[in-house]
Design a protein around this motif. Structure first.
Motif, PDB file in Angstrom:
ATOM      1  N   ASP A   1      13.983 -27.538 -63.971  1.00  8.60           N
ATOM      2  CA  ASP A   1      15.166 -26.930 -64.685  1.00  8.60           C
ATOM      3  C   ASP A   1      15.612 -27.864 -65.948  1.00  8.60           C
ATOM      4  O   ASP A   1      15.666 -29.021 -65.687  1.00  8.60           O
TER       5      ASP A   1
ATOM      6  N   TYR B   1      18.735 -28.604 -69.008  1.00 10.52           N
ATOM      7  CA  TYR B   1      19.908 -28.350 -69.382  1.00 10.52           C
ATOM      8  C   TYR B   1      20.191 -28.673 -70.705  1.00 10.52           C
ATOM      9  O   TYR B   1      20.244 -29.688 -71.321  1.00 10.52           O
TER      10      TYR B   1
ATOM     11  N   ALA C   1      26.348 -36.019 -62.567  1.00  6.83           N
ATOM     12  CA  ALA C   1      27.006 -34.619 -62.166  1.00  6.83           C
ATOM     13  C   ALA C   1      27.833 -34.440 -60.934  1.00  6.83           C
ATOM     14  O   ALA C   1      27.879 -35.348 -60.032  1.00  6.83           O
TER      15      ALA C   1
ATOM     16  N   GLN D   1      32.133 -32.901 -59.545  1.00  6.80           N
ATOM     17  CA  GLN D   1      33.468 -32.963 -59.774  1.00  6.80           C
ATOM     18  C   GLN D   1      34.027 -34.302 -60.019  1.00  6.80           C
ATOM     19  O   GLN D   1      33.879 -35.468 -59.288  1.00  6.80           O
TER      20      GLN D   1
ATOM     21  N   SER E   1      26.262 -25.271 -68.364  1.00  7.74           N
ATOM     22  CA  SER E   1      26.509 -25.112 -66.951  1.00  7.74           C
ATOM     23  C   SER E   1      27.736 -26.062 -66.461  1.00  7.74           C
ATOM     24  O   SER E   1      27.890 -27.268 -67.167  1.00  7.74           O
ATOM     25  N   THR E   2      28.110 -25.629 -65.370  1.00  9.39           N
ATOM     26  CA  THR E   2      29.464 -26.642 -64.693  1.00  9.39           C
ATOM     27  C   THR E   2      28.563 -27.859 -64.072  1.00  9.39           C
ATOM     28  O   THR E   2      27.338 -27.936 -63.795  1.00  9.39           O
TER      29      THR E   2
ATOM     30  N   ASP F   1      28.948 -28.830 -61.067  1.00  4.71           N
ATOM     31  CA  ASP F   1      28.215 -28.542 -59.697  1.00  4.71           C
ATOM     32  C   ASP F   1      27.028 -27.777 -59.869  1.00  4.71           C
ATOM     33  O   ASP F   1      26.173 -28.173 -58.736  1.00  4.71           O
ATOM     34  N   GLU F   2      26.864 -27.137 -60.850  1.00  4.55           N
ATOM     35  CA  GLU F   2      25.714 -26.282 -61.061  1.00  4.55           C
ATOM     36  C   GLU F   2      24.683 -27.122 -61.479  1.00  4.55           C
ATOM     37  O   GLU F   2      23.343 -27.088 -60.947  1.00  4.55           O
ATOM     38  N   ILE F   3      24.786 -28.064 -61.997  1.00  3.08           N
ATOM     39  CA  ILE F   3      23.866 -29.168 -62.531  1.00  3.08           C
ATOM     40  C   ILE F   3      23.243 -30.092 -61.527  1.00  3.08           C
ATOM     41  O   ILE F   3      22.280 -30.232 -61.048  1.00  3.08           O
TER      42      ILE F   3
ATOM     43  N   GLY G   1      23.317 -29.108 -58.187  1.00  2.22           N
ATOM     44  CA  GLY G   1      22.865 -28.361 -57.413  1.00  2.22           C
ATOM     45  C   GLY G   1      21.351 -28.009 -57.891  1.00  2.22           C
ATOM     46  O   GLY G   1      20.321 -28.097 -56.926  1.00  2.22           O
ATOM     47  N   ALA G   2      21.202 -28.033 -59.072  1.00  2.00           N
ATOM     48  CA  ALA G   2      19.844 -28.041 -59.837  1.00  2.00           C
ATOM     49  C   ALA G   2      19.007 -29.062 -59.540  1.00  2.00           C
ATOM     50  O   ALA G   2      17.763 -29.065 -59.192  1.00  2.00           O
TER      51      ALA G   2
END
Length: 290
Positions: A40, A42, A224, A226, A271-272, A274-276, A278-279
């Motif tokens: 992935d 970014y 990455a 919060q 992306s947020t 959290d999305e990063i 997770g990726a």
């Protein structure tokens, strides 16, 4: 991560404006995914130019700080982005330069790093790509794994001097500047990202047991999760690796890096955090081979 272009080690007299080079003639690579894994990328906005090149004066720091140094804003603004990857040597790629060759990816491992590359142009390109990935990984920020990576990718004759230089480069202050704790660990609740993704390779020259390979790369680096104050960003750079056939495999004798070539950013939504995270946790890396 971007190292400057004014230092080298081994037999180099200094960094050049060339990025990682490849063997033989002008060729590009194609990736194979033997493990069935995907990747992935970014597309974060480009970072502003950095103001100094202080870190890159450490002799022997080759390709090893690719994403983190740029992220920490400890390197200079780099070249103009037109020197790496294009080169004036070699012939123009033809339509077959990105075609699959039928050569199977290597099956050997030196720790977690592929090994046992063929003693030919394809093998050198594959070695250079895989070594760029390893040296741009988050493992370089840990003392023990850094030693293993350097030993697996470099000519034994340059390993100890390079490790000594890297110990100084990965100082507590530098680690803190990239968002890590001073001992190199990641703060609770966050995911540290440092990845190098080869886009293509080019053979600059090859002669017997030596080769120079350029690897055009994109990189991801940042924190990455919060509350992160250092979001994951994308960089583009070209690495030039001088390889030597040592002990039945290709090893890095010296290397240098230049900025770019950098494409225009697309219209992808960022992306947020959290999305990063997770990726990064859900997608593994590649084994690269022609």
């Amino acid at each position: 991560m971007s190292l400057g272009d004014d230092n080298g080690y081994g037999n180099d007299s200094g960094r050049t404006d060339d990025g990682y080079s490849t063997i033989g003639g002008t060729r590009q690579t194609r990736t194979r995914l033997p493990d069935g894994e995907g990747g992935d990328s970014y597309g974060a906005p480009r970072r502003p130019a950095r103001k100094s090149r202080s870190l890159v004066t450490v002799v022997g720091v080759v390709v090893l700080l690719i994403a983190a140094i740029a992220f920490a804003n400890m390197g200079g603004g780099g070249g103009n982005g037109n020197d790496g990857g294009s080169g004036n040597g070699g012939s123009k790629p033809d339509s077959s330069s990105t075609a699959a060759t039928g050569t199977k990816p290597v099956t050997g491992k030196n720790g977690s790093i592929p090994s046992g590359f063929a003693h030919d142009e394809q093998g050198a390109q594959s070695a250079a790509s895989n070594y760029a990935v390893a040296l741009g990984s988050d493992g370089m920020f840990n003392t023990d794994t850094r030693r293993s990576i350097v030993q697996a990718t470099h000519d034994p004759a340059v390993v100890e001097d390079l490790l000594a230089a890297l110990t100084k480069a990965y100082s507590p202050g530098f680690l803190k500047n990239v968002g890590l704790n001073e001992d190199g660990t990641t703060p609770s609740g966050l995911t540290f990202v440092s990845r190098t993704i080869p886009v293509g390779t080019k053979v600059v020259e090859q002669s017997g047991d030596t080769a120079t390979i350029e690897v055009w790369c994109t990189g991801l680096v940042g924190m990455a999760g919060q509350g992160s104050t250092k979001p994951v960003t994308a960089t583009w750079f070209t690495i030039s690796e001088k390889l030597k056939w040592v002990g039945g495999d290709w090893r890095i004798e010296s290397s240098s890096q230049t900025e770019g070539p950098t494409p225009v950013n697309g219209d992808n939504r960022a992306s947020t955090a959290d999305e990063i995270a997770g990726a990064v946790q859900g997608y593994g890396g590649f084994t690269y081979a022609r």
